[in-house]
Design a protein around this motif. Structure first.
Motif, PDB file in Angstrom:
ATOM      1  N   ILE A  19       2.030   7.623  -1.232  1.00  0.00           N
ATOM      2  CA  ILE A  19       0.736   8.277  -1.010  1.00  0.00           C
ATOM      3  C   ILE A  19      -0.152   7.445  -0.095  1.00  0.00           C
ATOM      4  N   GLY A  20      -0.140   6.125  -0.281  1.00  0.00           N
ATOM      5  CA  GLY A  20      -0.976   5.273   0.570  1.00  0.00           C
ATOM      6  C   GLY A  20      -0.603   5.400   2.031  1.00  0.00           C
ATOM      7  N   ARG A  21       0.695   5.464   2.292  1.00  0.00           N
ATOM      8  CA  ARG A  21       1.146   5.647   3.669  1.00  0.00           C
ATOM      9  C   ARG A  21       0.682   7.011   4.212  1.00  0.00           C
ATOM     10  N   ILE A  36      -3.548  -1.463   6.200  1.00  0.00           N
ATOM     11  CA  ILE A  36      -2.831  -1.163   4.960  1.00  0.00           C
ATOM     12  C   ILE A  36      -2.435  -2.482   4.285  1.00  0.00           C
ATOM     13  N   THR A  37      -2.354  -2.420   2.947  1.00  0.00           N
ATOM     14  CA  THR A  37      -1.919  -3.603   2.195  1.00  0.00           C
ATOM     15  C   THR A  37      -0.753  -3.243   1.289  1.00  0.00           C
ATOM     16  N   GLY A  38      -0.052  -4.290   0.885  1.00  0.00           N
ATOM     17  CA  GLY A  38       1.032  -4.190  -0.076  1.00  0.00           C
ATOM     18  C   GLY A  38       1.478  -5.614  -0.338  1.00  0.00           C
ATOM     19  N   ARG A  39       2.398  -5.809  -1.274  1.00  0.00           N
ATOM     20  CA  ARG A  39       2.841  -7.187  -1.540  1.00  0.00           C
ATOM     21  C   ARG A  39       4.043  -7.565  -0.688  1.00  0.00           C
ATOM     22  N   SER A  40       4.890  -6.588  -0.330  1.00  0.00           N
ATOM     23  CA  SER A  40       6.116  -6.889   0.427  1.00  0.00           C
ATOM     24  C   SER A  40       5.804  -6.873   1.919  1.00  0.00           C
ATOM     25  N   VAL A  41       6.141  -7.954   2.604  1.00  0.00           N
ATOM     26  CA  VAL A  41       5.707  -8.125   3.989  1.00  0.00           C
ATOM     27  C   VAL A  41       6.501  -7.260   4.969  1.00  0.00           C
ATOM     28  N   ASP A  65      -2.339  -8.828  -2.889  1.00  0.00           N
ATOM     29  CA  ASP A  65      -2.074  -8.313  -4.240  1.00  0.00           C
ATOM     30  C   ASP A  65      -3.314  -7.576  -4.735  1.00  0.00           C
ATOM     31  N   ALA A  66      -3.177  -6.266  -4.882  1.00  0.00           N
ATOM     32  CA  ALA A  66      -4.317  -5.437  -5.288  1.00  0.00           C
ATOM     33  C   ALA A  66      -4.704  -5.648  -6.744  1.00  0.00           C
ATOM     34  N   ALA A  67      -3.874  -6.369  -7.496  1.00  0.00           N
ATOM     35  CA  ALA A  67      -4.183  -6.567  -8.919  1.00  0.00           C
ATOM     36  C   ALA A  67      -5.135  -7.735  -9.144  1.00  0.00           C
ATOM     37  N   ILE A  95       0.715   1.401 -10.058  1.00  0.00           N
ATOM     38  CA  ILE A  95       2.099   1.390 -10.560  1.00  0.00           C
ATOM     39  C   ILE A  95       2.189   2.338 -11.756  1.00  0.00           C
ATOM     40  N   PHE A  96       3.396   2.882 -11.941  1.00  0.00           N
ATOM     41  CA  PHE A  96       3.573   3.840 -13.058  1.00  0.00           C
ATOM     42  C   PHE A  96       4.909   3.649 -13.765  1.00  0.00           C
ATOM     43  N   PRO A  97       5.134   2.457 -14.332  1.00  0.00           N
ATOM     44  CA  PRO A  97       6.379   2.234 -15.078  1.00  0.00           C
ATOM     45  C   PRO A  97       6.412   3.065 -16.362  1.00  0.00           C
ATOM     46  N   THR A 142      -7.421   6.743  -5.726  1.00  0.00           N
ATOM     47  CA  THR A 142      -6.271   7.582  -6.075  1.00  0.00           C
ATOM     48  C   THR A 142      -6.083   7.472  -7.581  1.00  0.00           C
ATOM     49  N   SER A 143      -6.502   8.520  -8.286  1.00  0.00           N
ATOM     50  CA  SER A 143      -6.300   8.581  -9.730  1.00  0.00           C
ATOM     51  C   SER A 143      -5.039   9.400  -9.972  1.00  0.00           C
ATOM     52  N   SER A 144      -5.070  10.367 -10.860  1.00  0.00           N
ATOM     53  CA  SER A 144      -3.895  11.187 -11.183  1.00  0.00           C
ATOM     54  C   SER A 144      -4.347  12.334 -12.089  1.00  0.00           C
ATOM     55  N   LEU A 187      -7.086  13.402  -7.456  1.00  0.00           N
ATOM     56  CA  LEU A 187      -6.162  13.408  -8.601  1.00  0.00           C
ATOM     57  C   LEU A 187      -4.869  14.102  -8.176  1.00  0.00           C
ATOM     58  N   PRO A 188      -3.882  13.332  -7.712  1.00  0.00           N
ATOM     59  CA  PRO A 188      -2.631  13.982  -7.302  1.00  0.00           C
ATOM     60  C   PRO A 188      -1.859  14.498  -8.516  1.00  0.00           C
ATOM     61  N   GLY A 189      -1.151  15.587  -8.270  1.00  0.00           N
ATOM     62  CA  GLY A 189      -0.136  16.013  -9.239  1.00  0.00           C
ATOM     63  C   GLY A 189       1.122  15.218  -8.954  1.00  0.00           C
ATOM     64  N   ASN A 190       2.253  15.882  -8.803  1.00  0.00           N
ATOM     65  CA  ASN A 190       3.488  15.164  -8.494  1.00  0.00           C
ATOM     66  C   ASN A 190       3.774  15.250  -6.998  1.00  0.00           C
ATOM     67  N   ILE A 191       3.811  14.078  -6.389  1.00  0.00           N
ATOM     68  CA  ILE A 191       3.884  13.963  -4.937  1.00  0.00           C
ATOM     69  C   ILE A 191       5.180  13.241  -4.569  1.00  0.00           C
ATOM     70  N   VAL A 192       5.826  13.717  -3.494  1.00  0.00           N
ATOM     71  CA  VAL A 192       7.080  13.099  -3.046  1.00  0.00           C
ATOM     72  C   VAL A 192       6.776  11.708  -2.493  1.00  0.00           C
ATOM     73  N   GLU A 194       8.319   7.298  -2.662  1.00  0.00           N
ATOM     74  CA  GLU A 194       9.414   6.411  -3.054  1.00  0.00           C
ATOM     75  C   GLU A 194       9.306   6.087  -4.546  1.00  0.00           C
ATOM     76  N   GLY A 195       8.075   5.837  -5.009  1.00  0.00           N
ATOM     77  CA  GLY A 195       7.870   5.509  -6.409  1.00  0.00           C
ATOM     78  C   GLY A 195       8.306   6.637  -7.324  1.00  0.00           C
ATOM     79  N   LEU A 196       8.000   7.874  -6.944  1.00  0.00           N
ATOM     80  CA  LEU A 196       8.411   9.013  -7.768  1.00  0.00           C
ATOM     81  C   LEU A 196       9.930   9.187  -7.723  1.00  0.00           C
TER      82      LEU A 196
HETATM   83  P1  NAP Z   1       4.790   4.045  -4.545  1.00  0.00           P
HETATM   84  O1  NAP Z   1       5.633   4.954  -3.735  1.00  0.00           O
HETATM   85  O2  NAP Z   1       5.447   3.197  -5.581  1.00  0.00           O
HETATM   86  O3  NAP Z   1       3.939   3.104  -3.557  1.00  0.00           O
HETATM   87  C1  NAP Z   1       3.065   2.172  -4.120  1.00  0.00           C
HETATM   88  C2  NAP Z   1       2.355   1.387  -3.044  1.00  0.00           C
HETATM   89  O4  NAP Z   1       1.446   0.480  -3.674  1.00  0.00           O
HETATM   90  C3  NAP Z   1       3.289   0.525  -2.216  1.00  0.00           C
HETATM   91  O5  NAP Z   1       2.739   0.370  -0.917  1.00  0.00           O
HETATM   92  C4  NAP Z   1       3.271  -0.808  -2.953  1.00  0.00           C
HETATM   93  O6  NAP Z   1       3.634  -1.874  -2.095  1.00  0.00           O
HETATM   94  C5  NAP Z   1       1.796  -0.861  -3.353  1.00  0.00           C
HETATM   95  N1  NAP Z   1       1.491  -1.704  -4.502  1.00  0.00           N
HETATM   96  C6  NAP Z   1       1.914  -1.613  -5.781  1.00  0.00           C
HETATM   97  N2  NAP Z   1       1.407  -2.607  -6.516  1.00  0.00           N
HETATM   98  C7  NAP Z   1       0.631  -3.343  -5.670  1.00  0.00           C
HETATM   99  C8  NAP Z   1      -0.156  -4.506  -5.824  1.00  0.00           C
HETATM  100  N3  NAP Z   1      -0.266  -5.171  -6.995  1.00  0.00           N
HETATM  101  N4  NAP Z   1      -0.825  -4.980  -4.747  1.00  0.00           N
HETATM  102  C9  NAP Z   1      -0.713  -4.364  -3.546  1.00  0.00           C
HETATM  103  N5  NAP Z   1       0.011  -3.265  -3.337  1.00  0.00           N
HETATM  104  C10 NAP Z   1       0.684  -2.774  -4.400  1.00  0.00           C
HETATM  105  O7  NAP Z   1       3.656   4.836  -5.349  1.00  0.00           O
HETATM  106  P2  NAP Z   1       2.980   6.277  -5.064  1.00  0.00           P
HETATM  107  O8  NAP Z   1       3.770   7.306  -5.751  1.00  0.00           O
HETATM  108  O9  NAP Z   1       2.682   6.425  -3.631  1.00  0.00           O
HETATM  109  O10 NAP Z   1       1.606   6.104  -5.863  1.00  0.00           O
HETATM  110  C11 NAP Z   1       0.457   5.598  -5.225  1.00  0.00           C
HETATM  111  C12 NAP Z   1      -0.766   5.884  -6.070  1.00  0.00           C
HETATM  112  O11 NAP Z   1      -0.816   7.262  -6.348  1.00  0.00           O
HETATM  113  C13 NAP Z   1      -0.788   5.174  -7.415  1.00  0.00           C
HETATM  114  O12 NAP Z   1      -2.104   4.785  -7.724  1.00  0.00           O
HETATM  115  C14 NAP Z   1      -0.322   6.252  -8.379  1.00  0.00           C
HETATM  116  O13 NAP Z   1      -0.805   6.047  -9.678  1.00  0.00           O
HETATM  117  C15 NAP Z   1      -0.934   7.468  -7.741  1.00  0.00           C
HETATM  118  N6  NAP Z   1      -0.274   8.727  -8.101  1.00  0.00           N
HETATM  119  C16 NAP Z   1       0.997   9.013  -7.667  1.00  0.00           C
HETATM  120  C17 NAP Z   1       1.569  10.248  -7.986  1.00  0.00           C
HETATM  121  C18 NAP Z   1       2.919  10.679  -7.487  1.00  0.00           C
HETATM  122  O14 NAP Z   1       3.371  11.759  -7.851  1.00  0.00           O
HETATM  123  N7  NAP Z   1       3.593   9.911  -6.646  1.00  0.00           N
HETATM  124  C19 NAP Z   1       0.871  11.150  -8.793  1.00  0.00           C
HETATM  125  C20 NAP Z   1      -0.406  10.812  -9.241  1.00  0.00           C
HETATM  126  C21 NAP Z   1      -0.973   9.605  -8.874  1.00  0.00           C
HETATM  127  P3  NAP Z   1       4.329  -3.245  -2.673  1.00  0.00           P
HETATM  128  O15 NAP Z   1       5.306  -2.832  -3.721  1.00  0.00           O
HETATM  129  O16 NAP Z   1       4.925  -3.906  -1.477  1.00  0.00           O
HETATM  130  O17 NAP Z   1       3.197  -4.044  -3.242  1.00  0.00           O
END
Ligand code: NAP
Length: 260
Positions: A19-21, A36-41, A65-67, A95-97, A142-144, A187-192, A194-196
């Protein structure tokens, strides 16, 4: 007609995939300069290169690190340095483990709350000064739907974190209104993303069956909603939550879903 946001400085946390991308892409194609930010370079640098190649505004990457408070301060400082200020903060990293309530450990809960809640609070705090200088500062969280509206077994800690973002948003919106900064959430629903995809094909299929539009959303769908909140025309909207979910929260019953 919305006025242009070309040339504005935008920071997207967790903008290297998913979603961030999508948010970064929509803003860059609208002519904004995006960090843009993330942890992996390596994936971060590659993403910035690919988005810049689309021919819109500049897209850069910094590892952060956004945390953590320090990570958020560093990301904001980099955006200010590279783009001469900050107009829009998209606090998106999350993150959504999956873990059933009965099995949750202290670490599980702390990790989710650190990234999703503490990260949101400190990203916004770090951005107050440059957003105030902007004169038209925007924060988009970005909530949910999970937590604020729906429940989903395996994601009780995650749902709590996403609802917490909205509780934070409402008071932040009041505190920052005198600075002409708006604070809203998508508030996204289910979005395509990598994390999903990591949740597996079965998860995706079960969600498609629960969405009246019968498909998952695209990351750019969230980007367009975020872009709306960033426009001059949205300057009087603050503290609000916009659901972007293909109608997933609507059916009252299985029969309602089947009738669609
Ligand atoms: P994703 O594909 O797993 O991507 C997550 C992104 O966040 C990656 O760029 C990751 O990069 C970065 N990230 C994670 N932890 C981080 C940290 N501690 N510091 C900096 N960057 C961090 O996830 P996504 O599905 O796009 O979800 C993004 C957001 O949308 C989240 O807040 C999630 O709760 C929300 N959301 C997603 C969905 C969905 O269906 N996909 C639905 C509702 C809400 P690195 O791993 O390199 O750090």
């Amino acid at each position: 007609m919305f006025s242009s946001i070309a040339g504005r400085s935008v920071l997207v946390t967790g903008g290297t995939r998913g979603i961030g991308r999508g948010i970064a892409q929509v803003f860059a194609l609208a002519g904004a300069n995006v960090l843009i930010t993330g942890r992996s370079v390596e994936p971060g640098l590659a993403c910035a290169r690919e988005l810049t190649a689309l021919g819109g505004g500049r897209v850069g990457f910094v590892p952060a690190d956004a945390a953590t408070l320090a990570g958020n301060r560093a990301a904001v400082a980099a955006a200010v340095e590279q783009h001469g200020g900050l107009d829009v903060l998209c606090a998106n990293a999350g993150i959504f483990p999956e873990r059933p309530l009965a099995e949750l450990t202290e670490d599980d809960v702390e990790q989710v709350l650190a990234t999703n809640v503490k990260g949101t609070v400190f990203a916004v705090q770090a951005a107050i000064e440059p957003l105030t200088r902007s004169g038209r500062g925007r924060v988009i969280l970005t909530s949910s739907i999970t937590g604020p509206i729906t429940g989903s077994p395996g994601w009780s800690h995650y749902g709590a974190s996403k609802a917490a973002q909205l509780g934070f948003m409402r008071t932040a919106a009041i505190e920052l209104a005198p600075h002409r900064i708006t604070v809203n959430a998508v508030l996204p629903g289910n979005i395509v993303t990598e994390g999903l995809a990591e949740l597996g094909a079965g998860y995706r299929a079960s969600m498609e069956a629960a969405i009246p539009m019968r498909r998952l959303g695209e990351a750019e769908d969230i980007g367009h909603a975020a872009l709306f909140f960033a426009t001059d025309q949205a300057a009087y909207i603050t503290g609000q939550a916009l659901v972007v979910d293909g109608g997933q929260v609507l059916p009252e019953s299985l029969a309602a879903m089947a009738a669609g």
